[in-house]
Structures are given as C-alpha cells and as structure tokens.
Design a protein around this motif. Structure first.
Motif, mmCIF file in Angstrom:
data_model
loop_
_atom_site.group_PDB
_atom_site.id
_atom_site.type_symbol
_atom_site.label_atom_id
_atom_site.label_comp_id
_atom_site.label_asym_id
_atom_site.label_seq_id
_atom_site.Cartn_x
_atom_site.Cartn_y
_atom_site.Cartn_z
ATOM 1 N N MET A 1 29.209 31.934 51.730
ATOM 2 C CA MET A 1 29.289 31.044 50.570
ATOM 3 C C MET A 1 28.027 31.226 49.728
ATOM 4 O O MET A 1 26.922 31.313 50.266
ATOM 5 C CB MET A 1 29.420 29.605 51.038
ATOM 6 N N ASP A 2 28.186 31.324 48.387
ATOM 7 C CA ASP A 2 27.032 31.615 47.544
ATOM 8 C C ASP A 2 26.072 30.425 47.486
ATOM 9 O O ASP A 2 26.429 29.273 47.736
ATOM 10 C CB ASP A 2 27.488 32.005 46.137
ATOM 11 N N ASP A 29 35.836 30.706 48.605
ATOM 12 C CA ASP A 29 35.382 31.652 47.587
ATOM 13 C C ASP A 29 36.017 31.361 46.229
ATOM 14 O O ASP A 29 35.413 31.617 45.187
ATOM 15 C CB ASP A 29 35.717 33.097 48.001
ATOM 16 N N GLU A 30 37.251 30.863 46.238
ATOM 17 C CA GLU A 30 37.974 30.586 44.996
ATOM 18 C C GLU A 30 37.965 29.103 44.629
ATOM 19 O O GLU A 30 38.671 28.683 43.721
ATOM 20 C CB GLU A 30 39.433 31.065 45.130
ATOM 21 N N MET A 31 37.163 28.306 45.328
ATOM 22 C CA MET A 31 37.147 26.863 45.124
ATOM 23 C C MET A 31 36.767 26.509 43.697
ATOM 24 O O MET A 31 35.772 26.995 43.162
ATOM 25 C CB MET A 31 36.174 26.219 46.106
ATOM 26 N N SER A 46 41.720 25.181 44.866
ATOM 27 C CA SER A 46 41.274 26.560 45.039
ATOM 28 C C SER A 46 42.405 27.515 44.678
ATOM 29 O O SER A 46 43.491 27.429 45.263
ATOM 30 C CB SER A 46 40.821 26.807 46.480
ATOM 31 N N GLY A 47 42.129 28.396 43.713
ATOM 32 C CA GLY A 47 43.137 29.364 43.318
ATOM 33 C C GLY A 47 44.438 28.735 42.880
ATOM 34 O O GLY A 47 45.513 29.310 43.091
ATOM 35 N N GLY A 48 44.336 27.547 42.273
ATOM 36 C CA GLY A 48 45.537 26.854 41.824
ATOM 37 C C GLY A 48 46.240 26.059 42.899
ATOM 38 O O GLY A 48 47.216 25.359 42.628
ATOM 39 N N SER A 123 30.785 25.542 39.238
ATOM 40 C CA SER A 123 30.405 26.564 38.275
ATOM 41 C C SER A 123 29.985 27.810 39.046
ATOM 42 O O SER A 123 29.278 27.712 40.048
ATOM 43 C CB SER A 123 29.243 26.059 37.415
ATOM 44 N N ARG A 124 30.418 28.969 38.582
ATOM 45 C CA ARG A 124 30.023 30.192 39.265
ATOM 46 C C ARG A 124 29.975 31.347 38.275
ATOM 47 O O ARG A 124 30.600 31.299 37.215
ATOM 48 C CB ARG A 124 30.987 30.529 40.405
#
Length: 303
Positions: A1-2, A29-31, A46-48, A123-124
């Motif tokens: 996780m970043d 990752d897509e959250m 996440s991802g829709g 935000s990413r």
C-alpha cells in the motif's frame, strides 16, 4: 500500500484500519472511497465496487467524532473555513466529506457537529494518466500548449489527469503554476507537495482561484496555469486576464456534454473559443475514460 494511503489509515479507527488491511491488494490498490456512518457498516468503494467491512457495532457516533478530530490533527480552528463548506482536505490531498448537525453564524454555515457520517475520498498519483490527452493539449511540432477545459461528472479522474499534465508539461521545460484552492491537485502539507509535479512547477495552495491566477501571473511568470473546478464569474475574469498576459490555462468543470458547458458560467469562453480544446471524461468503463476530445480552433464560433 502506498505511503499516501497510509496517511489516511493511520488516522482511522483501529477496527476500520484492521478491516482494510485484511482486504486483497486488488481492492486496496484501486480504493476510491472509505465511507463511515454511525451504527452502519463501513463501506469501501474500489474499482466501482462496494465492499462492506461488517463493523457497524464498532462505528459509534463518539468514534466518528474522534476520527474527525484525528483527521483535523485536533485543530478545528485551522480548518474552520473548509468545515463551513462541508469538507476538509487532509495531508496527502485526500478530501473528507462531513455530514452532521450544522451550526450557523450570522446566518451562514459555520461548523458541523454531532458527526453522522464521513466520506474519505482517496487521492493518488497515476503516472502517465495524461498520456492519452497530451497530444491534444500540447503540440510538439509547434511547441505550444492549448487552453484546455476538462469536462466530466464527479469521480471521473479530472484531478488525476490535471496532476499528471502538470508533471508532463513541467518535464518538457514549461513553467507551470498550480492554483490549488482545495489542496487536492498538489496535496501540499507544510509547504511540500505529496506528488511528483515536475521541477518547474510552483504551487499556490489554499488560495481562491480568481486571486491565485492573478498572483501567479504577477509573481511566478508561468507559461501555463493549472487549476480545478472553475465556475464563478470571477474565475472567468481571471482566465481572461491570463489570456491577455499570454499565459495558457488548463482547468476543469463539472458537466457531461458541450451543452452543459455552453450554458454554464464559462459558456462565453467556450463559445468564443478561448478554450481551444475540450476533453470529456467518463467513468465508463473505467475512471478516466476519454469519451471525446473537441478541438475548437478553426471551428465557427458558437457552433
């Protein structure tokens, strides 16, 4: 996780943080959002998709109040202006929407108390997000930038593309000025951005767009100014001032069609082709999908 996502998680309740850590990387990752509501399950978008943490017994009103205080770094006064608008922008550029009991001061929204729900929009940075539109914004052969308006409904990737355009243009030798009224493009914290925006990018953080555009022109001599979500009459006047100063503008507005934009506060700028390029985004099939690009240069005005 970043690391930027970790900035969110460290301020969340332990039960929510633990639940998110148990999710597969394909989800985290897509959250996109973390939605907390009193006496309800925490929802992860996440991802829709919508994923429930099944933790409603632990999400109490008291826990929501404590979470907001942590997000505010226990400094309600410092965020008073943002709170009056129903959101705050935390370290890393993440926006937190807030619902609860509104208190008024002089007939205007002052604060929100008795918190009932929080929506944390992650935000990413996505390096390369602007590559699909770069050729429409920047003419490599002529070495020119087009005045550009990015149009879409909420949550379609406008800010992510703006952020990457700043990086791309800066790395190509242009002086970029970012007027970041909501602290979302650059995600500045204590004067330091959370993202790679290029070495020639200057950021004016937390400043209203109309004033900020003029301040950047006077102080930083940018080649292009990037800002988000225009719509007020004073924003239009500032963009016109930038045009007169020979400074290009790249910005965004909510909408779905040319008609939406033509009938908005910036309609005259569009009809008169002050904006030379219109980029329409969609979340279908995925966030950041380029639905249409209109090049207005050469078209009959008002068409």
């Amino acid at each position: 996780m970043d690391k930027n996502t970790e900035k969110i998680l460290k301020k969340l309740p332990e039960s929510v943080r633990y639940g998110i850590y148990q999710l597969p990387e394909s989800i985290t990752d897509e959250m996109e959002e973390i939605r907390l509501k009193a006496r309800q399950d925490t929802l992860i978008i996440s991802g829709g998709r919508e994923i429930s943490l099944h933790d409603k017994s632990s999400v109490t009103p008291e826990l929501l109040e404590e979470t907001l205080n942590r997000l505010l770094d226990y400094s309600c006064y410092a965020y008073e202006e943002e709170l009056s608008k129903g959101y705050i922008t935390m370290e890393g550029g993440h926006r937190v929407g807030i619902c609860g009991r509104v208190t008024l001061k002089g007939g205007r929204v002052h604060l929100i108390k008795d918190i009932s729900s929080l929506n944390i929009r992650r935000s990413r940075q996505i390096i390369g997000a602007s590559q699909k539109v770069m050729g429409s914004v920047w003419d490599e052969g002529k070495n020119t930038i087009s005045n550009t308006l990015i149009i879409s409904p909420p949550k379609c990737g406008k800010t992510t593309i703006l952020r990457d355009l700043a990086r791309n243009l800066s790395n190509r030798g242009y002086r970029v000025g970012i007027c970041d009224e909501r602290s979302e493009i650059a995600g500045c914290y204590n004067g330091e951005t959370s993202y790679d925006l290029g070495g020639r990018t200057d950021v004016l953080d937390g400043c209203p767009k109309a004033e900020g555009i003029l301040m950047l022109i006077r102080a930083m001599s940018p080649d292009v100014i990037i800002t988000d979500e225009i719509g007020k009459a004073e924003d239009v006047r500032a963009i016109e001032a930038a045009l007169c100063a020979g400074v290009k503008t790249i910005t965004t507005i909510h909408g779905s069609s040319y008609e939406d934009v033509a009938n908005s506060a910036v309609g005259e700028l569009v009809k008169n082709h002050i904006f030379e390029t219109l980029i329409f985004l969609s979340a279908n099939p995925v966030t950041g999908t380029v639905k249409r690009i209109m090049k207005l240069a050469g078209m009959k005005k008002g068409a």
